[in-house]
Design a protein around this motif. Structure first.
Motif, PDB file in Angstrom:
ATOM      1  N   GLU A  71     -24.763  53.215 -25.925  1.00 22.57           N
ATOM      2  CA  GLU A  71     -24.269  54.119 -26.760  1.00 22.57           C
ATOM      3  C   GLU A  71     -22.688  54.443 -26.819  1.00 22.57           C
ATOM      4  O   GLU A  71     -22.296  54.500 -27.937  1.00 22.57           O
ATOM      5  N   ALA A  72     -22.402  54.670 -25.626  1.00 27.70           N
ATOM      6  CA  ALA A  72     -21.075  54.988 -25.543  1.00 27.70           C
ATOM      7  C   ALA A  72     -20.180  53.872 -26.051  1.00 27.70           C
ATOM      8  O   ALA A  72     -19.039  53.995 -26.460  1.00 27.70           O
ATOM      9  N   ILE A  73     -20.387  52.714 -25.726  1.00 29.15           N
ATOM     10  CA  ILE A  73     -19.658  51.428 -25.983  1.00 29.15           C
ATOM     11  C   ILE A  73     -19.828  51.238 -27.725  1.00 29.15           C
ATOM     12  O   ILE A  73     -18.485  50.977 -28.289  1.00 29.15           O
ATOM     13  N   LEU A  74     -20.901  51.618 -28.149  1.00 32.33           N
ATOM     14  CA  LEU A  74     -21.005  51.284 -29.622  1.00 32.33           C
ATOM     15  C   LEU A  74     -20.405  52.458 -30.419  1.00 32.33           C
ATOM     16  O   LEU A  74     -20.034  52.330 -31.552  1.00 32.33           O
ATOM     17  N   ARG A  81     -13.765  51.791 -31.775  1.00 35.61           N
ATOM     18  CA  ARG A  81     -13.237  53.036 -31.859  1.00 35.61           C
ATOM     19  C   ARG A  81     -12.164  53.050 -33.107  1.00 35.61           C
ATOM     20  O   ARG A  81     -11.870  54.183 -33.866  1.00 35.61           O
ATOM     21  N   ARG A  82     -11.510  52.063 -32.976  1.00 35.12           N
ATOM     22  CA  ARG A  82     -10.285  52.029 -34.182  1.00 35.12           C
ATOM     23  C   ARG A  82     -10.146  50.984 -34.985  1.00 35.12           C
ATOM     24  O   ARG A  82      -9.410  50.109 -35.040  1.00 35.12           O
ATOM     25  N   PRO A  83     -11.417  50.865 -35.811  1.00 35.64           N
ATOM     26  CA  PRO A  83     -11.489  49.881 -36.615  1.00 35.64           C
ATOM     27  C   PRO A  83     -10.581  49.890 -38.116  1.00 35.64           C
ATOM     28  O   PRO A  83     -10.181  50.895 -38.150  1.00 35.64           O
ATOM     29  N   GLN A  84     -10.033  48.911 -38.676  1.00 26.54           N
ATOM     30  CA  GLN A  84      -9.036  49.046 -39.830  1.00 26.54           C
ATOM     31  C   GLN A  84      -9.807  48.503 -41.053  1.00 26.54           C
ATOM     32  O   GLN A  84     -10.238  47.209 -40.902  1.00 26.54           O
ATOM     33  N   GLU A 108     -16.795  44.705 -17.453  1.00 25.92           N
ATOM     34  CA  GLU A 108     -15.659  45.961 -17.407  1.00 25.92           C
ATOM     35  C   GLU A 108     -14.534  45.478 -18.545  1.00 25.92           C
ATOM     36  O   GLU A 108     -14.493  46.199 -19.588  1.00 25.92           O
ATOM     37  N   ARG A 109     -14.093  44.312 -18.623  1.00 30.48           N
ATOM     38  CA  ARG A 109     -13.192  44.075 -19.201  1.00 30.48           C
ATOM     39  C   ARG A 109     -13.785  43.906 -20.955  1.00 30.48           C
ATOM     40  O   ARG A 109     -13.295  44.360 -21.951  1.00 30.48           O
ATOM     41  N   ALA A 110     -14.904  43.525 -21.023  1.00 29.22           N
ATOM     42  CA  ALA A 110     -15.730  43.348 -22.370  1.00 29.22           C
ATOM     43  C   ALA A 110     -15.791  44.537 -22.978  1.00 29.22           C
ATOM     44  O   ALA A 110     -15.841  44.841 -24.031  1.00 29.22           O
ATOM     45  N   ALA A 111     -16.532  45.369 -21.962  1.00 27.33           N
ATOM     46  CA  ALA A 111     -16.814  46.860 -22.436  1.00 27.33           C
ATOM     47  C   ALA A 111     -15.669  47.625 -23.032  1.00 27.33           C
ATOM     48  O   ALA A 111     -16.003  48.161 -24.131  1.00 27.33           O
ATOM     49  N   ALA A 165     -16.642  58.823 -22.457  1.00 29.58           N
ATOM     50  CA  ALA A 165     -17.747  59.844 -22.591  1.00 29.58           C
ATOM     51  C   ALA A 165     -18.887  59.456 -21.286  1.00 29.58           C
ATOM     52  O   ALA A 165     -19.923  60.201 -21.312  1.00 29.58           O
ATOM     53  N   THR A 166     -18.650  58.676 -20.531  1.00 29.94           N
ATOM     54  CA  THR A 166     -19.428  58.399 -19.466  1.00 29.94           C
ATOM     55  C   THR A 166     -18.497  58.390 -18.242  1.00 29.94           C
ATOM     56  O   THR A 166     -17.279  58.297 -18.288  1.00 29.94           O
TER      57      THR A 166
END
Length: 240
Positions: free
Chosen positions: A161-164, A17-20, A6-9, A170-171
């Motif tokens: 897919e939601a993780i990536l 989601r928010r890469p810099q 859970e923590r990893a996901a 979205a799940t």
């Protein structure tokens, strides 16, 4: 068991989601409760532009480094023939091994898929703290898989897919969150609100498992916003 799916996901989705652009070691978001020196890449790690569209190699580096920070050892191996990769976790540690024949995009998918299966395996921690999962090359899967196994594969694919994509919301919440939020207020009214939310989340999860149409619908951004809005309204109305 060291593996905390859970923590990893959640952390992976947050970082993807928010890469810099130009992300360097000192810019990495911290990983909670890992201790000094474990919440960022080693000093001198070269900058990687994770925000570039299609920069799959950079995303793979980000995912692998995040898993390593969480205590999951990752490596590529040329000896895998029928497998794309596997995950093994026990009280001694957790490890993900992928085939070095895969390209970066395929390895990304394997990392996320293995993690998704670990999320779905509710009994993983009950068997002496041991969990394992194999990802087979297409066409080399074991024959005669049960309907439940095929269904779990489809659900894991949707979660991966939601993780990536960086949007686990979205799940259904109970697909990736095992811990329930503590009750903030006591009394009949808050209890009714919590009961309604609990039933709503459980119903959503059941539909997600059994209806492909619902999995597709639940992944839409407007549905995600609607679910979040309805939960917020319920919590405010019932003070729960």
């Amino acid at each position: 068991m060291i593996l905390e799916p859970e923590r990893a996901a959640v952390l992976l989705a947050e970082r993807l989601r928010r890469p810099q652009p130009g992300l360097v070691a000192s810019d990495w978001p911290p990983v909670p409760e890992l201790g000094p020196g474990l919440n960022r890449p080693p000093a001198g790690t070269p900058a990687v532009d994770h925000a570039m569209p299609g920069h799959v190699g950079g995303k793979e580096w980000l995912v692998q480094r995040t898993l390593e920070e969480l205590g999951i050892h990752c490596e590529a191996n040329s000896a895998l023939q029928d497998l794309k990769g596997f995950l093994i976790a026990s009280p001694r540690g957790a490890e993900i091994v992928v085939s070095d024949r895969l390209d970066p995009e395929e390895r990304l998918a394997v990392y996320a898929h293995l993690l998704a299966h670990a999320l779905l395996e509710e009994d993983a921690e009950k068997v002496n703290g041991f969990f394992s999962r194999l990802e087979y090359v297409e066409g080399r899967e074991p024959p005669q898989r049960s309907g439940a196994e095929r269904r779990a594969e489809l659900v894991a694919h949707a979660i991966a897919e939601a993780i990536l994509q960086g949007h686990l919301e979205a799940t259904p919440q109970y697909a990736y969150r095992r811990k329930r939020q503590p009750a903030r207020n006591t009394g009949l009214r808050p209890a009714m609100g919590r009961f309604f939310l609990e039933m709503s989340h459980r119903t959503s999860l059941a539909l997600f498992w059994y209806l492909p149409q619902y999995r597709k619908l639940r992944s839409r951004p407007e549905i995600t916003l609607l679910v979040r809005y309805l939960e917020t309204i319920t919590r405010v109305a019932y003070a729960c």
